[in-house]
Structure formats: C-alpha cells, structure tokens
Design a protein around this motif. Structure first.
Motif, mmCIF file in Angstrom:
data_model
loop_
_atom_site.group_PDB
_atom_site.id
_atom_site.type_symbol
_atom_site.label_atom_id
_atom_site.label_comp_id
_atom_site.label_asym_id
_atom_site.label_seq_id
_atom_site.Cartn_x
_atom_site.Cartn_y
_atom_site.Cartn_z
ATOM 1 N N ALA A 16 26.545 80.093 -17.950
ATOM 2 C CA ALA A 16 27.718 79.373 -17.954
ATOM 3 C C ALA A 16 29.199 80.449 -17.820
ATOM 4 O O ALA A 16 28.725 81.430 -18.733
ATOM 5 N N LEU A 17 29.501 81.105 -17.000
ATOM 6 C CA LEU A 17 31.052 81.394 -17.696
ATOM 7 C C LEU A 17 31.875 81.432 -18.397
ATOM 8 O O LEU A 17 32.579 80.010 -18.305
ATOM 9 N N ALA A 18 32.382 82.007 -19.326
ATOM 10 C CA ALA A 18 33.652 81.258 -20.230
ATOM 11 C C ALA A 18 35.082 80.743 -19.565
ATOM 12 O O ALA A 18 35.523 79.636 -19.442
ATOM 13 N N ARG A 19 34.737 81.344 -18.132
ATOM 14 C CA ARG A 19 35.988 80.722 -17.018
ATOM 15 C C ARG A 19 35.729 80.705 -15.588
ATOM 16 O O ARG A 19 34.187 81.766 -15.490
ATOM 17 N N PRO A 20 35.749 80.108 -14.956
ATOM 18 C CA PRO A 20 35.149 80.389 -13.365
ATOM 19 C C PRO A 20 35.294 81.760 -12.433
ATOM 20 O O PRO A 20 36.529 81.607 -12.534
ATOM 21 N N ALA A 21 34.912 82.357 -12.236
ATOM 22 C CA ALA A 21 35.370 83.657 -11.433
ATOM 23 C C ALA A 21 35.194 82.990 -10.194
ATOM 24 O O ALA A 21 35.023 82.209 -9.427
ATOM 25 N N ARG A 22 36.527 83.516 -9.426
ATOM 26 C CA ARG A 22 37.307 82.939 -8.378
ATOM 27 C C ARG A 22 37.257 84.033 -7.544
ATOM 28 O O ARG A 22 37.763 85.515 -7.467
ATOM 29 N N ILE A 23 37.044 83.685 -5.884
ATOM 30 C CA ILE A 23 37.631 84.834 -4.860
ATOM 31 C C ILE A 23 38.118 84.035 -3.652
ATOM 32 O O ILE A 23 37.310 83.196 -2.985
ATOM 33 N N ALA A 24 38.922 84.410 -3.125
ATOM 34 C CA ALA A 24 39.379 84.109 -1.820
ATOM 35 C C ALA A 24 39.384 85.085 -0.788
ATOM 36 O O ALA A 24 39.663 85.969 -0.915
ATOM 37 N N VAL A 25 39.596 84.036 0.678
ATOM 38 C CA VAL A 25 39.576 84.958 1.282
ATOM 39 C C VAL A 25 40.605 84.757 2.650
ATOM 40 O O VAL A 25 39.825 83.371 2.679
ATOM 41 N N VAL A 26 40.726 84.782 3.322
ATOM 42 C CA VAL A 26 42.118 84.751 4.450
ATOM 43 C C VAL A 26 41.939 85.337 5.533
ATOM 44 O O VAL A 26 42.201 86.907 5.408
ATOM 45 N N ALA A 27 41.442 84.729 7.262
ATOM 46 C CA ALA A 27 41.111 85.251 7.518
ATOM 47 C C ALA A 27 41.980 84.768 8.977
ATOM 48 O O ALA A 27 42.013 83.879 8.916
ATOM 49 N N ALA A 28 42.777 85.454 9.832
ATOM 50 C CA ALA A 28 43.615 84.924 11.039
ATOM 51 C C ALA A 28 42.096 85.753 12.167
ATOM 52 O O ALA A 28 42.223 86.595 12.302
ATOM 53 N N VAL A 29 42.114 84.775 13.434
ATOM 54 C CA VAL A 29 41.467 84.733 14.550
ATOM 55 C C VAL A 29 42.196 85.181 15.106
ATOM 56 O O VAL A 29 43.232 84.236 15.948
ATOM 57 N N ILE A 30 42.288 86.511 15.778
ATOM 58 C CA ILE A 30 44.234 87.171 17.302
ATOM 59 C C ILE A 30 43.257 87.364 18.488
ATOM 60 O O ILE A 30 42.065 87.828 18.156
ATOM 61 N N ASP A 31 44.053 87.224 18.945
ATOM 62 C CA ASP A 31 43.434 87.961 20.053
ATOM 63 C C ASP A 31 43.378 89.561 20.033
ATOM 64 O O ASP A 31 45.153 90.009 19.554
ATOM 65 N N ASN A 32 43.056 89.860 20.759
ATOM 66 C CA ASN A 32 42.751 91.766 21.055
ATOM 67 C C ASN A 32 44.199 91.879 21.530
ATOM 68 O O ASN A 32 44.083 91.744 22.824
#
Length: 183
Positions: free
Chosen positions: A20-36
């Motif tokens: 177990a980790l001492a505190r949870p490890a967090r990773i976030a991703v935010v992706a925008a799908v755009i017209d080229n």
C-alpha cells in the motif's frame, strides 16, 4: 476552434508492488478532441496563422482543467498531440510546441521546465503514452513516468487530440538513487 469533446481521466493508485502507498498516487489527463484546422487544405506551407488562432486557446482550456482534475499541486507534467489519419504530425506539433500553448500550463503549475511530449498520427482508438517529468527539475528521476491514454472514438481522420497530463507525485514506490549519485 471546434471542440468535439473533452475527456478527463483520473487515475488513483493505492497499491504498487504488493504494498500500500502512504498516500494514493494521482495522475490526471484532460484531452480535447478538435477539428484539425488544416484538414482538407492539402500541404500548408505556413502553419503560423492556425497556430496563432488556436494554440493559446487550447492551453487556456486544458491547463486549469487538468490541474482541477488532479485535485492536488502538480509535481510532474506532459503533453500530447495525436493527429487523425488525414493530417500531418506537424499539425499537432505546431499546436503544442509553442509558448502560446505551453506557458498556460507552466504558469498554472508554477513550472519552469520544458513540457515533455508525444506526437503521433493514428486512427480512432490509438493508444499513446504521455511522458511526464518534474515541473522544475527534469533530472529528478522519481518523476520520470508516463501515462497511457486511449480515446475509443478519437481522433477521427480530420481531428487532433490535444492532451495535458499532470501527476501529484513521482512514480509510486520509486526508489532509484538521484542522478547526482552517478556523476
């Protein structure tokens, strides 16, 4: 800028290597799908007008969103541009490899290092890994990591996925010696 959708992914790791980790490890991703913005124009010699029209807006949209999703101060960060099959990798690179884009994230995260990046062309559902490095010292080994991303329906052939990723810590259970021990 035409945004078809925004996808937010948050990963919280609680156990790594059987411990177990001492505190949870967090990773976030935010992706925008755009017209080229260059889709259907053939070879475009000068990408600058499209970069000027869209890069800053994308950075302003994504930087606060990924930090909000992380729900903690960022210690590591990275970016991605995944171009649909009708585009060029240079289209995605043009949007993310400019201070107009990256400085939004650097300022919001109080960062000073270059944002590591992945650029790729692929079909909808292509898997890509966003590399992450420490926000102020790229030599800190504990923060060299990556996060795997896949959007089932993006990018369409005439789209680009632009994404930012942030981690609230280094790798879970990291235990490599600092780079300075080898110098």
């Amino acid at each position: 800028m035409s945004v078809r959708k925004i996808v937010t992914i948050v990963e919280e790791i609680r156990t790594e290597g059987g411990r177990a980790l001492a505190r949870p490890a967090r990773i976030a991703v935010v992706a925008a799908v755009i017209d080229n913005p260059w889709a259907g124009q053939g070879f475009v010699e000068d990408l600058a007008p499209g970069i000027d029209a869209h890069a800053s807006d994308l950075g302003a949209l994504l930087a606060p969103a990924v930090l909000d999703a992380l729900e903690a101060p960022a210690e590591a960060y990275g970016k991605a541009a995944i171009v649909g099959l009708d585009g060029e990798i240079e289209h995605g690179s043009g949007l993310i490899h400019t201070l107009k884009f990256g400085d939004h994230f650097r300022k919001a995260a109080n960062a000073t290092t270059l944002l590591p990046a992945v650029e790729k062309r692929g079909p909808a559902g292509v898997v890509f890994d966003i590399p992450l490095k420490h926000i102020t010292d790229a030599t800190i080994r504990s923060h060299h990591q990556s996060v795997e991303v896949r959007l089932a329906d993006a990018p369409h052939p005439g789209e680009i996925v632009i994404a930012l990723a942030a981690a609230a810590q280094g790798r879970p259970q990291q235990r490599l010696a600092p780079l300075s021990t080898e110098q």
